[in-house]
Motif scaffolding. Structure first.
Motif, PDB file in Angstrom:
ATOM      1  N   UNK A   5       0.906  -1.210  -0.149  1.00  7.37           N
ATOM      2  CA  UNK A   5      -0.002   0.158  -0.108  1.00  7.37           C
ATOM      3  C   UNK A   5       0.989   1.292   0.066  1.00  7.37           C
ATOM      4  N   UNK A   6       2.119   1.224   0.083  1.00 10.34           N
ATOM      5  CA  UNK A   6       3.015   2.231   0.105  1.00 10.34           C
ATOM      6  C   UNK A   6       3.583   2.226  -1.346  1.00 10.34           C
ATOM      7  N   UNK A  28       9.909  -6.093   2.160  1.00  9.41           N
ATOM      8  CA  UNK A  28       8.792  -5.518   2.985  1.00  9.41           C
ATOM      9  C   UNK A  28       7.494  -5.667   2.193  1.00  9.41           C
ATOM     10  N   UNK A  29       6.502  -6.221   2.771  1.00  4.65           N
ATOM     11  CA  UNK A  29       5.188  -6.565   1.998  1.00  4.65           C
ATOM     12  C   UNK A  29       4.585  -5.407   1.964  1.00  4.65           C
ATOM     13  N   UNK A  30       4.767  -4.322   2.838  1.00  9.33           N
ATOM     14  CA  UNK A  30       3.796  -3.123   2.566  1.00  9.33           C
ATOM     15  C   UNK A  30       4.485  -1.906   1.931  1.00  9.33           C
ATOM     16  N   UNK A  31       5.593  -2.010   1.400  1.00  7.68           N
ATOM     17  CA  UNK A  31       6.252  -1.201   0.478  1.00  7.68           C
ATOM     18  C   UNK A  31       6.318  -1.958  -1.087  1.00  7.68           C
ATOM     19  N   UNK A  32       6.116  -0.902  -2.002  1.00  9.76           N
ATOM     20  CA  UNK A  32       5.622  -1.420  -3.317  1.00  9.76           C
ATOM     21  C   UNK A  32       6.666  -0.437  -4.291  1.00  9.76           C
ATOM     22  N   UNK A  33       7.926  -0.729  -4.723  1.00 11.00           N
ATOM     23  CA  UNK A  33       8.596  -0.089  -5.580  1.00 11.00           C
ATOM     24  C   UNK A  33       8.084   0.098  -6.971  1.00 11.00           C
ATOM     25  N   UNK A  34       7.581   1.444  -7.097  1.00 11.27           N
ATOM     26  CA  UNK A  34       6.958   1.655  -8.459  1.00 11.27           C
ATOM     27  C   UNK A  34       7.721   2.128  -9.441  1.00 11.27           C
ATOM     28  N   UNK A  35       9.061   2.461  -9.144  1.00 16.25           N
ATOM     29  CA  UNK A  35      10.036   3.165 -10.309  1.00 16.25           C
ATOM     30  C   UNK A  35      11.095   3.685  -9.557  1.00 16.25           C
ATOM     31  N   UNK A  36      12.017   3.833 -10.606  1.00 17.26           N
ATOM     32  CA  UNK A  36      13.372   4.643 -10.130  1.00 17.26           C
ATOM     33  C   UNK A  36      13.621   5.853 -11.274  1.00 17.26           C
ATOM     34  N   UNK A  51       3.021   8.836  -9.663  1.00 14.30           N
ATOM     35  CA  UNK A  51       2.179   9.259  -8.478  1.00 14.30           C
ATOM     36  C   UNK A  51       2.393   8.296  -7.296  1.00 14.30           C
ATOM     37  N   UNK A  52       3.774   8.339  -6.939  1.00 15.13           N
ATOM     38  CA  UNK A  52       4.023   7.469  -5.737  1.00 15.13           C
ATOM     39  C   UNK A  52       3.347   8.053  -4.309  1.00 15.13           C
ATOM     40  N   UNK A  53       3.564   7.335  -3.290  1.00 21.50           N
ATOM     41  CA  UNK A  53       3.243   7.936  -1.960  1.00 21.50           C
ATOM     42  C   UNK A  53       4.465   8.423  -1.316  1.00 21.50           C
ATOM     43  N   UNK A  54       5.674   8.048  -1.660  1.00 24.48           N
ATOM     44  CA  UNK A  54       6.912   8.403  -1.035  1.00 24.48           C
ATOM     45  C   UNK A  54       7.951   8.382  -2.031  1.00 24.48           C
ATOM     46  N   UNK A  55       8.680   9.359  -2.136  1.00 26.10           N
ATOM     47  CA  UNK A  55       9.805   9.523  -2.795  1.00 26.10           C
ATOM     48  C   UNK A  55      11.235   9.419  -2.092  1.00 26.10           C
ATOM     49  N   UNK A  56      12.053   8.400  -2.351  1.00 23.84           N
ATOM     50  CA  UNK A  56      13.392   8.720  -1.354  1.00 23.84           C
ATOM     51  C   UNK A  56      14.366   9.339  -2.729  1.00 23.84           C
ATOM     52  N   UNK A  57      14.744  10.568  -2.028  1.00 27.12           N
ATOM     53  CA  UNK A  57      15.401  11.241  -2.898  1.00 27.12           C
ATOM     54  C   UNK A  57      16.881  11.593  -2.551  1.00 27.12           C
ATOM     55  N   UNK A  58      17.806  11.429  -3.376  1.00 27.54           N
ATOM     56  CA  UNK A  58      19.036  11.731  -3.303  1.00 27.54           C
ATOM     57  C   UNK A  58      19.336  13.347  -3.669  1.00 27.54           C
ATOM     58  N   UNK A  59      20.190  13.982  -3.322  1.00 31.38           N
ATOM     59  CA  UNK A  59      20.298  15.602  -3.671  1.00 31.38           C
ATOM     60  C   UNK A  59      21.459  15.724  -4.766  1.00 31.38           C
ATOM     61  N   UNK A 122       6.909   8.796   6.805  1.00 30.86           N
ATOM     62  CA  UNK A 122       6.589   9.773   5.781  1.00 30.86           C
ATOM     63  C   UNK A 122       5.143   9.444   5.093  1.00 30.86           C
ATOM     64  N   UNK A 123       4.973   8.012   4.948  1.00 35.30           N
ATOM     65  CA  UNK A 123       3.590   7.942   4.260  1.00 35.30           C
ATOM     66  C   UNK A 123       2.508   8.517   5.054  1.00 35.30           C
ATOM     67  N   UNK A 124       2.687   8.407   6.603  1.00 34.08           N
ATOM     68  CA  UNK A 124       1.704   8.907   7.229  1.00 34.08           C
ATOM     69  C   UNK A 124       1.780  10.468   7.640  1.00 34.08           C
TER      70      UNK A 124
END
Length: 221
Positions: A5-6, A28-36, A51-59, A122-124
Motif C-alpha cells: 500500500x506504500x 517488505x510486503x507493505x512497500x511497493x517499488x513503483x519506479x526509479x 504518482x508515488x506515495x513516498x519518494x526517496x530522494x538523493x540530493x 513519511x507515508x503517514x
C-alpha cells in the motif's frame, strides 16, 4: 497494513544505490517499488507518471539536483511525501531541502530499520530527521531566536517576549520575522507547528524568565 500500500519511487544517480535500495525494499510486503530515476529531471517526470506515495530522494545529481526536484514535485504534487537520503549533512542543504518541501532528511549511513520506519512515517505524514539535520536546523535558527521561538510557542506576544528577554519590542519583531523566513513559513502558528514537529522547542516545558540575566543587557543578535 495492507500489502503493497506504500508506493515508493527511488531517485539516485548511482545505479548501485538504486539497485541496493530496490532489493532492500522488496523484502517488505507493505512497500511497493513503483519506479526509479537517475536524476531530478527524471524524478519529476516519473512522479507525474507514477504518482508515488513516498519518494526517496538523493540530493547531488546531474540534470536537476534533488532540492530543485523536491521543489518542483512538491509544487505539482503536494500529497507526495519526499524523504531525502543523502551523504551530506551540511546546514544549507538541510535548510534548502526542507524549505523545498521534503518531509524527512536522512543520511546514507542510516540504519536499515530506521530507513524503513522513516518511509512508513513519511507515508503517514510524520517527519524524520537525522540528528545531524536537526542540529543544522537549530544552528540555522540560532540560540537567541530559539528562545524567542520557545516563547512564541507558549503564546506570548511580542511585547511579553520583549519584557521576558529584556530586549526591545523591535528586536523581538525582527527575530520573529527572521524565524518565519528561516523555517519557510508565513505565520507564527505555522512556525510553532514546524518547531514542534522537529523538536526545536518543547511546548510543555515552562519558559525561562530571562529578566535580570546580565548577558541580556547588551544582546548582539
Amino acid at each position: 497494513m495492507d500489502t503493497n500500500n506504500i508506493r515508493v519511487l527511488i531517485v539516485d544517480d548511482q545505479a548501485v544505490v538504486r539497485s541496493g535500495l530496490s532489493a532492500f525494499l522488496a523484502v517488505f510486503e507493505d512497500l511497493n517499488l513503483v519506479g526509479e530515476a537517475a536524476n531530478g529531471l527524471e524524478a519529476v517526470q516519473r512522479c507525474d507518471e507514477l504518482l508515488p506515495d513516498v519518494i526517496i530522494m538523493d540530493l547531488m545529481m546531474p540534470a536537476m539536483d534533488g532540492v530543485e526536484a523536491t521543489r518542483e514535485i512538491h509544487a505539482r504534487h503536494p500529497e507526495v511525501h519526499i524523504l531525502v537520503l543523502t551523504s551530506f549533512p551540511e546546514e544549507d542543504l538541510v535548510q534548502k531541502a526542507m524549505q523545498a518541501g521534503a518531509i524527512s532528511y536522512l543520511l546514507k549511513n542510516t540504519a536499515a530499520a530506521d530507513l524503513i520506519a522513516a518511509v512508513r512515517d513519511a507515508y503517514d505524514g510524520r517527519p524524520t530527521l537525522a540528528p545531524e539535520a536537526t542540529q543544522a536546523l537549530i544552528r540555522a535558527v540560532s540560540l537567541p531566536k530559539l528562545e524567542v521561538l520557545e516563547l512564541v510557542a507558549h503564546g506570548l506576544s511580542n511585547l511579553e517576549i520583549a519584557e521576558r528577554l529584556v530586549v526591545s519590542r523591535s528586536t523581538v519583531k525582527f527575530h520573529v520575522s527572521s524565524i518565519l523566513a528561516k523555517l519557510s513559513v508565513s505565520t507564527r502558528t505555522e512556525a510553532v507547528t514546524v518547531a514542534l514537529q522537529y523538536n526545536l522547542v518543547h511546548k510543555n516545558k515552562a519558559p525561562v524568565d530571562y529578566r535580570g540575566a546580565h548577558w541580556r543587557q547588551t544582546p548582539h543578535f
